[in-house]
Design a protein around this motif. Structure first.
Motif, PDB file in Angstrom:
ATOM      1  N   GLY A  24       0.817  -1.211   0.000  1.00  0.00           N
ATOM      2  CA  GLY A  24       0.000   0.000   0.000  1.00  0.00           C
ATOM      3  C   GLY A  24       0.851   1.260   0.000  1.00  0.00           C
ATOM      4  O   GLY A  24       2.053   1.228   0.296  1.00  0.00           O
ATOM      5  N   PRO A  25       0.229   2.415  -0.327  1.00  0.00           N
ATOM      6  CA  PRO A  25       0.984   3.662  -0.505  1.00  0.00           C
ATOM      7  C   PRO A  25       1.697   4.173   0.737  1.00  0.00           C
ATOM      8  O   PRO A  25       2.820   4.673   0.654  1.00  0.00           O
ATOM      9  CB  PRO A  25      -0.089   4.655  -0.982  1.00  0.00           C
ATOM     10  CG  PRO A  25      -1.396   4.061  -0.556  1.00  0.00           C
ATOM     11  CD  PRO A  25      -1.198   2.575  -0.622  1.00  0.00           C
ATOM     12  N   GLU A  26       1.084   4.058   1.925  1.00  0.00           N
ATOM     13  CA  GLU A  26       1.694   4.618   3.136  1.00  0.00           C
ATOM     14  C   GLU A  26       2.970   3.870   3.503  1.00  0.00           C
ATOM     15  O   GLU A  26       4.013   4.478   3.761  1.00  0.00           O
ATOM     16  CB  GLU A  26       0.695   4.581   4.295  1.00  0.00           C
ATOM     17  CG  GLU A  26      -0.444   5.580   4.138  1.00  0.00           C
ATOM     18  CD  GLU A  26      -1.315   5.649   5.383  1.00  0.00           C
ATOM     19  OE1 GLU A  26      -0.917   5.066   6.416  1.00  0.00           O
ATOM     20  OE2 GLU A  26      -2.381   6.276   5.310  1.00  0.00           O
ATOM     21  N   ARG A  27       2.892   2.538   3.533  1.00  0.00           N
ATOM     22  CA  ARG A  27       4.074   1.746   3.887  1.00  0.00           C
ATOM     23  C   ARG A  27       5.134   1.867   2.789  1.00  0.00           C
ATOM     24  O   ARG A  27       6.337   1.925   3.088  1.00  0.00           O
ATOM     25  CB  ARG A  27       3.692   0.284   4.098  1.00  0.00           C
ATOM     26  CG  ARG A  27       2.847   0.039   5.341  1.00  0.00           C
ATOM     27  CD  ARG A  27       2.709  -1.453   5.616  1.00  0.00           C
ATOM     28  NE  ARG A  27       1.926  -1.711   6.813  1.00  0.00           N
ATOM     29  CZ  ARG A  27       0.612  -1.916   6.818  1.00  0.00           C
ATOM     30  NH1 ARG A  27      -0.057  -1.866   5.681  1.00  0.00           N
ATOM     31  NH2 ARG A  27      -0.035  -2.146   7.942  1.00  0.00           N
ATOM     32  N   SER A  28       4.708   1.914   1.539  1.00  0.00           N
ATOM     33  CA  SER A  28       5.659   2.046   0.439  1.00  0.00           C
ATOM     34  C   SER A  28       6.402   3.376   0.510  1.00  0.00           C
ATOM     35  O   SER A  28       7.597   3.459   0.234  1.00  0.00           O
ATOM     36  CB  SER A  28       4.932   1.929  -0.905  1.00  0.00           C
ATOM     37  OG  SER A  28       4.366   0.653  -1.045  1.00  0.00           O
ATOM     38  N   ALA A  29       5.690   4.428   0.882  1.00  0.00           N
ATOM     39  CA  ALA A  29       6.320   5.746   1.023  1.00  0.00           C
ATOM     40  C   ALA A  29       7.406   5.713   2.095  1.00  0.00           C
ATOM     41  O   ALA A  29       8.467   6.329   1.946  1.00  0.00           O
ATOM     42  CB  ALA A  29       5.266   6.793   1.371  1.00  0.00           C
ATOM     43  N   GLY A  30       7.154   4.975   3.178  1.00  0.00           N
ATOM     44  CA  GLY A  30       8.163   4.838   4.240  1.00  0.00           C
ATOM     45  C   GLY A  30       9.401   4.115   3.749  1.00  0.00           C
ATOM     46  O   GLY A  30      10.526   4.459   4.130  1.00  0.00           O
ATOM     47  N   LYS A  33      11.850   6.242   1.537  1.00  0.00           N
ATOM     48  CA  LYS A  33      12.743   7.156   2.253  1.00  0.00           C
ATOM     49  C   LYS A  33      14.147   6.572   2.418  1.00  0.00           C
ATOM     50  O   LYS A  33      15.108   7.307   2.625  1.00  0.00           O
ATOM     51  CB  LYS A  33      12.164   7.495   3.629  1.00  0.00           C
ATOM     52  CG  LYS A  33      10.882   8.309   3.576  1.00  0.00           C
ATOM     53  CD  LYS A  33      10.341   8.563   4.980  1.00  0.00           C
ATOM     54  CE  LYS A  33       9.037   9.336   4.931  1.00  0.00           C
ATOM     55  NZ  LYS A  33       8.477   9.565   6.296  1.00  0.00           N
TER      56      LYS A  33
END
Length: 339
Positions: A24-30, A33
């Motif tokens: 999902g987008p939130e975990r992928s964004a982390g 980084k």
């Protein structure tokens, strides 16, 4: 990012893209980084080009990721043999070897893992009679705190020589590392990559010198200044010693003094030259200067060890404030911040 086709015709890059889609987008964004810019670009493009993924493929990719993470955890806890043993119990012999193989193909497991888990006091007895080059090689793979304890316990005439060899060390062949591991009777199988391993260097010796006691640091630097003046200058530019308070501006000195105990300051200044004392006194109130000078006078002779410990406390405060960005140390070299 690996592009080679893996089992089932899915490349490593495709698996990474599928995993990020599944997370999902939130975990992928982390996760993004922690990646390099070019890796993010490759993954973003691959994700954009991934039209559909069957539930079966998604589950296989997630399971493989979990197994590799599990293997990494086991290796960190007890080494490669320990990881292999636990994975065999959990996944079976063939699957365990497959996971370990995939992991070691991309993960560089540092040599001397057994040594890094050994108590420093025991390790000192284990290596103190080795050749300085051997000691330097081992210390290059240890944490700065471990290496600091060991180099402090070496004979004074060996300390600077070992520090010098760490600083000038560049590349060491896998065969040499394996031989040293055998001499140390390491219980771990070597997983050194076949490429040459880059270790040591000036940064490594600076980390160690920043951690050792003040007396050891002074002895090593004074010896290097005589035997290797250019190297000593390069090391000094990257580290901070008590006398380098003169590199701080008045605002920075005032910030440092807010965190310094007055008793530590009085003891530290007993062993400081007049220039350093004046730099400190010029940034204290007149009343506090009088009090510090009275304390210095009334305490009488002070052991050099106590002076060095007090100075090191202040240096540690300075290093901490620099790391947090609260003060800036002007070391020269043209990289100062201009406002």
């Amino acid at each position: 990012m690996a592009r080679t086709k893996a089992e089932g015709g899915i490349s490593g890059l495709q698996k990474a893209a599928i995993l990020l889609i599944a997370l999902g987008p939130e975990r992928s964004a982390g996760i993004f980084k922690h990646l390099k810019e070019e890796e993010i670009e490759e993954l973003t493009l691959e994700i954009a080009n991934t039209r559909s993924v069957t539930p079966q493929v998604k589950e296989e990719v997630i399971n493989e990721f979990y197994e590799v993470c599990l293997a990494q955890q086991y290796i960190a806890e007890g080494g490669i043999n320990y990881a292999k043993e636990l994975l065999e119990k959990a996944l079976g012999s063939d699957k365990a070897m497959d996971v370990i193989g995939k992991l070691t193909a991309s993960l560089q497991v540092k040599p001397f893992e057994f040594v890094r888990k050994t108590d420093a006091s025991q390790l000192i007895n284990f290596i103190q009679d080795e050749h300085p080059q051997t000691i330097a090689l081992i210390l290059s793979y240890l944490s700065p705190s471990q290496a600091a304890l060991i180099i402090s316990a070496l004979p004074p005439d060996s300390q600077a020589e070992v520090a010098r060899r760490i600083a000038v060390m560049d590349r060491t062949s896998p065969d040499v590392i394996k031989e040293v591991e055998k001499v140390l009777e390491s219980k771990l199988a070597s997983l050194v990559n076949q490429d040459y391993t880059i270790i040591g260097g000036v940064d490594a010796v600076v980390d160690i010198l920043n951690t050792v006691d003040r007396g050891t640091e002074k002895h090593i630097m004074e010896t290097l200044e005589i035997e290797e003046p250019e190297l000593a200058d390069e090391i000094r530019k990257k580290m901070f010693v008590f006398e380098d308070i003169l590199l701080l501006d008045d605002k920075a000195i005032q910030r440092v003094l807010r965190d310094v105990d007055n008793n530590d300051l009085a003891v530290a200044l007993k062993g400081a030259n007049e220039q350093v004392q004046n730099a400190i006194f010029n940034n204290l109130s007149k009343r506090l200067v009088v009090m510090i000078k009275e304390d210095m006078e009334f305490m009488g002779p002070v052991r050099m060890k106590d002076v060095e410990e007090a100075q090191q406390k202040i240096v540690n405060i300075i290093r901490k404030l620099e790391d947090s960005g609260e003060i800036i140390i002007s070391r020269g070299g043209g990289d100062e911040i201009v406002v």
